[in-house]
Write a protein that holds these residues in place. Structure first.
Motif, PDB file in Angstrom:
ATOM      1  N   MET A   1       0.858  -1.153   0.000  1.00 25.06           N
ATOM      2  CA  MET A   1       0.000   0.000   0.000  1.00 25.06           C
ATOM      3  C   MET A   1       0.910   1.223   0.000  1.00 25.06           C
ATOM      4  N   HIS A   2       0.581   2.199  -0.814  1.00 25.61           N
ATOM      5  CA  HIS A   2       1.344   3.433  -0.823  1.00 25.61           C
ATOM      6  C   HIS A   2       0.422   4.606  -1.142  1.00 25.61           C
ATOM      7  N   GLY A   3       0.921   5.799  -0.860  1.00 28.94           N
ATOM      8  CA  GLY A   3       0.091   6.958  -1.134  1.00 28.94           C
ATOM      9  C   GLY A   3       0.815   8.267  -0.900  1.00 28.94           C
ATOM     10  N   TRP A   4       0.117   9.336  -1.242  1.00 21.48           N
ATOM     11  CA  TRP A   4       0.596  10.697  -1.070  1.00 21.48           C
ATOM     12  C   TRP A   4      -0.477  11.469  -0.300  1.00 21.48           C
ATOM     13  N   PRO A   5      -0.466  11.389   1.038  1.00 23.17           N
ATOM     14  CA  PRO A   5      -1.532  12.030   1.821  1.00 23.17           C
ATOM     15  C   PRO A   5      -1.541  13.560   1.739  1.00 23.17           C
ATOM     16  N   SER A   6      -0.386  14.156   1.420  1.00 23.47           N
ATOM     17  CA  SER A   6      -0.323  15.601   1.208  1.00 23.47           C
ATOM     18  C   SER A   6       0.824  15.885   0.249  1.00 23.47           C
ATOM     19  N   VAL A   7       0.867  17.092  -0.281  1.00 26.87           N
ATOM     20  CA  VAL A   7       1.895  17.450  -1.255  1.00 26.87           C
ATOM     21  C   VAL A   7       3.288  17.279  -0.636  1.00 26.87           C
ATOM     22  N   GLY A   8       4.127  16.503  -1.286  1.00 23.35           N
ATOM     23  CA  GLY A   8       5.495  16.287  -0.824  1.00 23.35           C
ATOM     24  C   GLY A   8       5.675  15.083   0.079  1.00 23.35           C
ATOM     25  N   LEU A   9       4.602  14.538   0.646  1.00 15.75           N
ATOM     26  CA  LEU A   9       4.697  13.412   1.575  1.00 15.75           C
ATOM     27  C   LEU A   9       4.313  12.115   0.861  1.00 15.75           C
ATOM     28  N   TYR A  10       5.190  11.101   0.971  1.00 14.42           N
ATOM     29  CA  TYR A  10       4.956   9.804   0.337  1.00 14.42           C
ATOM     30  C   TYR A  10       5.201   8.699   1.363  1.00 14.42           C
ATOM     31  N   TYR A  11       4.389   7.635   1.297  1.00 12.01           N
ATOM     32  CA  TYR A  11       4.628   6.475   2.153  1.00 12.01           C
ATOM     33  C   TYR A  11       4.376   5.195   1.365  1.00 12.01           C
ATOM     34  N   ASP A  12       4.994   4.116   1.832  1.00 14.58           N
ATOM     35  CA  ASP A  12       4.819   2.807   1.213  1.00 14.58           C
ATOM     36  C   ASP A  12       4.972   1.751   2.298  1.00 14.58           C
ATOM     37  N   VAL A  13       4.041   0.802   2.352  1.00 18.89           N
ATOM     38  CA  VAL A  13       4.081  -0.303   3.307  1.00 18.89           C
ATOM     39  C   VAL A  13       3.875  -1.593   2.523  1.00 18.89           C
ATOM     40  N   SER A  14       4.773  -2.553   2.703  1.00 19.20           N
ATOM     41  CA  SER A  14       4.689  -3.824   1.982  1.00 19.20           C
ATOM     42  C   SER A  14       4.824  -4.984   2.953  1.00 19.20           C
ATOM     43  N   VAL A  15       4.062  -6.031   2.705  1.00 19.30           N
ATOM     44  CA  VAL A  15       4.173  -7.286   3.434  1.00 19.30           C
ATOM     45  C   VAL A  15       4.514  -8.343   2.384  1.00 19.30           C
ATOM     46  N   PHE A  16       5.472  -9.217   2.683  1.00 20.99           N
ATOM     47  CA  PHE A  16       5.905 -10.169   1.661  1.00 20.99           C
ATOM     48  C   PHE A  16       6.224 -11.529   2.254  1.00 20.99           C
ATOM     49  N   GLN A  17       6.178 -12.532   1.385  1.00 14.77           N
ATOM     50  CA  GLN A  17       6.649 -13.879   1.704  1.00 14.77           C
ATOM     51  C   GLN A  17       7.217 -14.476   0.413  1.00 14.77           C
ATOM     52  N   VAL A  18       8.428 -15.030   0.522  1.00 12.38           N
ATOM     53  CA  VAL A  18       9.098 -15.663  -0.610  1.00 12.38           C
ATOM     54  C   VAL A  18       9.505 -17.065  -0.182  1.00 12.38           C
ATOM     55  N   ASN A  19       9.045 -18.062  -0.927  1.00 11.79           N
ATOM     56  CA  ASN A  19       9.421 -19.450  -0.679  1.00 11.79           C
ATOM     57  C   ASN A  19      10.395 -19.881  -1.768  1.00 11.79           C
ATOM     58  N   VAL A  20      11.550 -20.411  -1.389  1.00  4.47           N
ATOM     59  CA  VAL A  20      12.553 -20.872  -2.345  1.00  4.47           C
ATOM     60  C   VAL A  20      12.710 -22.376  -2.190  1.00  4.47           C
ATOM     61  N   HIS A  21      12.476 -23.096  -3.262  1.00  4.42           N
ATOM     62  CA  HIS A  21      12.634 -24.552  -3.286  1.00  4.42           C
ATOM     63  C   HIS A  21      14.015 -24.866  -3.865  1.00  4.42           C
TER      64      HIS A  21
ATOM     65  N   ARG B   1       9.824 -14.091   5.055  1.00  3.79           N
ATOM     66  CA  ARG B   1       8.658 -13.209   5.114  1.00  3.79           C
ATOM     67  C   ARG B   1       8.989 -12.012   5.979  1.00  3.79           C
ATOM     68  N   GLY B   2       8.259 -10.935   5.734  1.00  4.64           N
ATOM     69  CA  GLY B   2       8.541  -9.736   6.499  1.00  4.64           C
ATOM     70  C   GLY B   2       7.672  -8.565   6.101  1.00  4.64           C
ATOM     71  N   VAL B   3       8.098  -7.412   6.561  1.00  2.00           N
ATOM     72  CA  VAL B   3       7.385  -6.161   6.285  1.00  2.00           C
ATOM     73  C   VAL B   3       8.418  -5.078   5.997  1.00  2.00           C
ATOM     74  N   GLU B   4       8.072  -4.200   5.071  1.00  2.00           N
ATOM     75  CA  GLU B   4       8.946  -3.079   4.727  1.00  2.00           C
ATOM     76  C   GLU B   4       8.123  -1.798   4.770  1.00  2.00           C
ATOM     77  N   VAL B   5       8.688  -0.763   5.396  1.00  2.00           N
ATOM     78  CA  VAL B   5       8.012   0.527   5.544  1.00  2.00           C
ATOM     79  C   VAL B   5       8.951   1.613   5.034  1.00  2.00           C
ATOM     80  N   GLU B   6       8.419   2.511   4.221  1.00  2.00           N
ATOM     81  CA  GLU B   6       9.230   3.596   3.676  1.00  2.00           C
ATOM     82  C   GLU B   6       8.427   4.884   3.709  1.00  2.00           C
ATOM     83  N   GLY B   7       9.113   5.983   3.938  1.00  2.65           N
ATOM     84  CA  GLY B   7       8.478   7.287   3.899  1.00  2.65           C
ATOM     85  C   GLY B   7       9.455   8.335   3.420  1.00  2.65           C
ATOM     86  N   SER B   8       8.940   9.356   2.748  1.00  2.00           N
ATOM     87  CA  SER B   8       9.797  10.462   2.314  1.00  2.00           C
ATOM     88  C   SER B   8       8.980  11.752   2.309  1.00  2.00           C
TER      89      SER B   8
END
Length: 125
Positions: free
Chosen positions: A1-21, A50-57
């Protein structure tokens, strides 16, 4: 999920899981009578990451309404939490251990100077 709640502000939140055989990793060894170290690719097992990543600028130039719209000074931060484990392996007692190069967390922050369609220069740590 990501968005721009106001001018100049950006956020991104990701949840992931990777299985390697059949994860392939390099192991070093030395032949008998040979002093050179050699590398062998080995199937070390199956992994789950698996994990979570959070970013903001934020573009600090947006504080001043008369600043050029094509120029930007972004401050940013990013954090990642990772839970990586071997789920099965032919290697004795490998299941449940953390695979190589899988840190529990990574945090970084910095500043980016950029001008639209011209340049982008970042300093981070």
């Amino acid at each position: 999920m990501h968005g721009w709640p106001s001018v100049g502000l950006y956020y991104d939140v990701s949840v992931f899981q990777v299985n390697v055989h059949d994860r392939i990793e390099a192991q070093q060894y030395t032949d008998q009578g040979d002093s050179q170290i050699k590398t062998l690719d080995v199937n070390t097992g199956n992994t789950r990451s698996r994990g979570v990543e959070v970013e903001g600028s934020y573009d600090v130039l947006r504080w001043w309404p008369d600043s050029p719209s094509a120029q930007h000074v972004d401050i940013f931060a990013n954090a990642t939490y990772l839970d990586a484990r071997f789920t099965s392996s032919s290697v004795l007692n490998q299941a449940g251990k953390t695979p190589a190069y899988a840190p529990d967390y990574v945090v970084k922050a910095g500043v980016t100077l950029r001008q639209d369609r011209r340049y982008k220069l970042s300093l981070g740590g």
